[in-house]
Design an enzyme around this catalytic site. Structure first.
Site, short mmCIF file in Angstrom:
data_model
loop_
_atom_site.label_atom_id
_atom_site.label_comp_id
_atom_site.label_asym_id
_atom_site.label_seq_id
_atom_site.Cartn_x
_atom_site.Cartn_y
_atom_site.Cartn_z
N PRO A 141 -102.43 23.84 45.81
CA PRO A 141 -102.61 22.92 44.32
C PRO A 141 -103.24 22.39 43.21
O PRO A 141 -103.84 22.40 44.12
CB PRO A 141 -101.16 21.01 45.06
CG PRO A 141 -101.50 21.90 46.06
CD PRO A 141 -101.74 23.34 46.59
N ASN A 142 -103.41 22.84 42.58
CA ASN A 142 -104.47 22.21 41.29
C ASN A 142 -105.61 22.88 41.77
O ASN A 142 -106.29 22.68 40.26
CB ASN A 142 -104.77 20.74 41.41
CG ASN A 142 -103.32 19.37 41.25
OD1 ASN A 142 -102.96 19.66 39.95
ND2 ASN A 142 -103.12 19.25 42.49
N ARG B 152 -110.68 19.84 36.54
CA ARG B 152 -110.42 18.22 36.93
C ARG B 152 -111.14 17.57 37.73
O ARG B 152 -112.23 18.69 38.34
CB ARG B 152 -108.93 18.43 38.16
CG ARG B 152 -109.18 19.50 39.20
CD ARG B 152 -108.39 19.65 40.21
NE ARG B 152 -108.23 18.18 40.83
CZ ARG B 152 -108.32 18.89 42.07
NH1 ARG B 152 -108.55 20.05 42.81
NH2 ARG B 152 -108.27 17.83 43.16
N TYR C 15 -115.55 19.47 41.56
CA TYR C 15 -115.45 20.20 41.77
C TYR C 15 -116.13 21.37 40.66
O TYR C 15 -115.61 22.84 40.15
CB TYR C 15 -113.92 21.00 41.45
CG TYR C 15 -113.12 19.71 42.15
CD1 TYR C 15 -113.08 20.64 43.65
CD2 TYR C 15 -112.43 19.11 41.79
CE1 TYR C 15 -112.05 20.13 44.61
CE2 TYR C 15 -111.38 18.36 42.41
CZ TYR C 15 -111.39 18.94 43.97
OH TYR C 15 -110.54 18.07 44.98
N ASN D 8 -107.09 27.51 50.40
CA ASN D 8 -107.62 26.84 50.34
C ASN D 8 -106.20 25.82 50.27
O ASN D 8 -105.93 26.31 48.80
CB ASN D 8 -109.03 26.21 49.31
CG ASN D 8 -109.29 24.91 48.90
OD1 ASN D 8 -108.40 24.15 48.78
ND2 ASN D 8 -110.04 25.24 47.49
N ALA E 179 -104.15 19.12 48.27
CA ALA E 179 -103.70 18.66 49.20
C ALA E 179 -103.21 18.58 50.27
O ALA E 179 -102.80 17.80 51.08
CB ALA E 179 -103.19 17.51 47.72
N GLU F 298 -110.44 28.91 56.30
CA GLU F 298 -109.69 27.24 55.51
C GLU F 298 -111.26 27.35 54.87
O GLU F 298 -112.55 26.83 55.04
CB GLU F 298 -110.08 25.77 56.38
CG GLU F 298 -108.94 25.27 55.41
CD GLU F 298 -108.51 23.83 55.87
OE1 GLU F 298 -107.76 24.37 56.82
OE2 GLU F 298 -109.33 22.83 55.91
N HIS G 198 -112.57 24.45 51.83
CA HIS G 198 -112.69 23.37 50.45
C HIS G 198 -114.14 23.43 49.95
O HIS G 198 -115.84 23.76 50.63
CB HIS G 198 -112.69 22.10 51.22
CG HIS G 198 -111.35 22.19 52.44
ND1 HIS G 198 -110.23 21.99 51.33
CD2 HIS G 198 -110.65 22.44 53.10
CE1 HIS G 198 -108.62 22.38 52.14
NE2 HIS G 198 -109.37 22.44 53.39
N ARG H 135 -115.56 12.38 51.02
CA ARG H 135 -115.19 11.62 50.41
C ARG H 135 -113.81 10.44 50.33
O ARG H 135 -114.03 10.18 51.62
CB ARG H 135 -114.36 12.95 49.65
CG ARG H 135 -114.78 14.38 49.09
CD ARG H 135 -114.02 14.80 48.11
NE ARG H 135 -112.86 14.52 46.97
CZ ARG H 135 -112.17 15.51 46.41
NH1 ARG H 135 -112.15 16.78 46.96
NH2 ARG H 135 -111.78 14.77 45.37
#
Length: 146
Positions: A9-10, A17, A22, A74, A77, A99, A101, A108
């Site tokens: 997502p996103n 964003r 990012y 990735n 969330a 995985e 990120h 964070r």
């Protein structure tokens, strides 16, 4: 060598964003990076993105049947709470899974430091920006070559 890159997502909103987190590069830029790396490795790479948990699980399950050698994921969330994606990844025992990120999830919000999906993967890469995807592809290629 067949690699599947899954973005959750996103991630299609890269360059839109939270640029401070990012970066300014958009999703098409990431896809070009991945494509260039695939050419360098002589790999067949499919990049795919969804904002829907079930669609991600379906795509992971498809990888079991279609000869995928490695997965770069990735989960966005979903990383922090999707035991369903964890279980789908765990089912793919003969596929190398990394995985990724973009940000350093350990520096964070507290909830981001926990990944329920990482234990189902062979490796986790975070905090290297978009280059983390390339690092993951190199990792998969190195294992396959051995």
């Amino acid at each position: 060598m067949k690699i599947l890159v899954i973005n959750g997502p996103n991630l299609n909103f890269l360059g839109i964003r939270e640029k401070a987190v990012y970066g300014n590069q958009d999703y098409d830029y990431l896809l070009k990076m991945i494509s260039d790396k695939a050419n360098e490795l002589g790999a067949e790479v499919e990049s795919w993105q969804s904002n829907h948990e079930g669609a991600i699980i379906d795509k992971l399950q498809d990888a079991y049947f279609n000869g995928t050698d490695g997965i770069v994921i990735n989960p966005g969330a979903y990383t922090h709470y999707s035991y369903a994606i964890h279980d789908a990844l765990k089912s793919l025992e003969n596929i190398i899974k990394v995985e990724v990120h973009i940000s350093d999830i350990t520096n964070r919000e507290a909830f981001r430091a926990n990944s329920v999906t990482a234990p189902a993967c062979d490796k986790q890469i975070y905090g290297h920006g978009l280059d983390g995807y390339l690092m993951a592809m190199d990792y998969i290629a190195d294992i396959i070559k051995k």
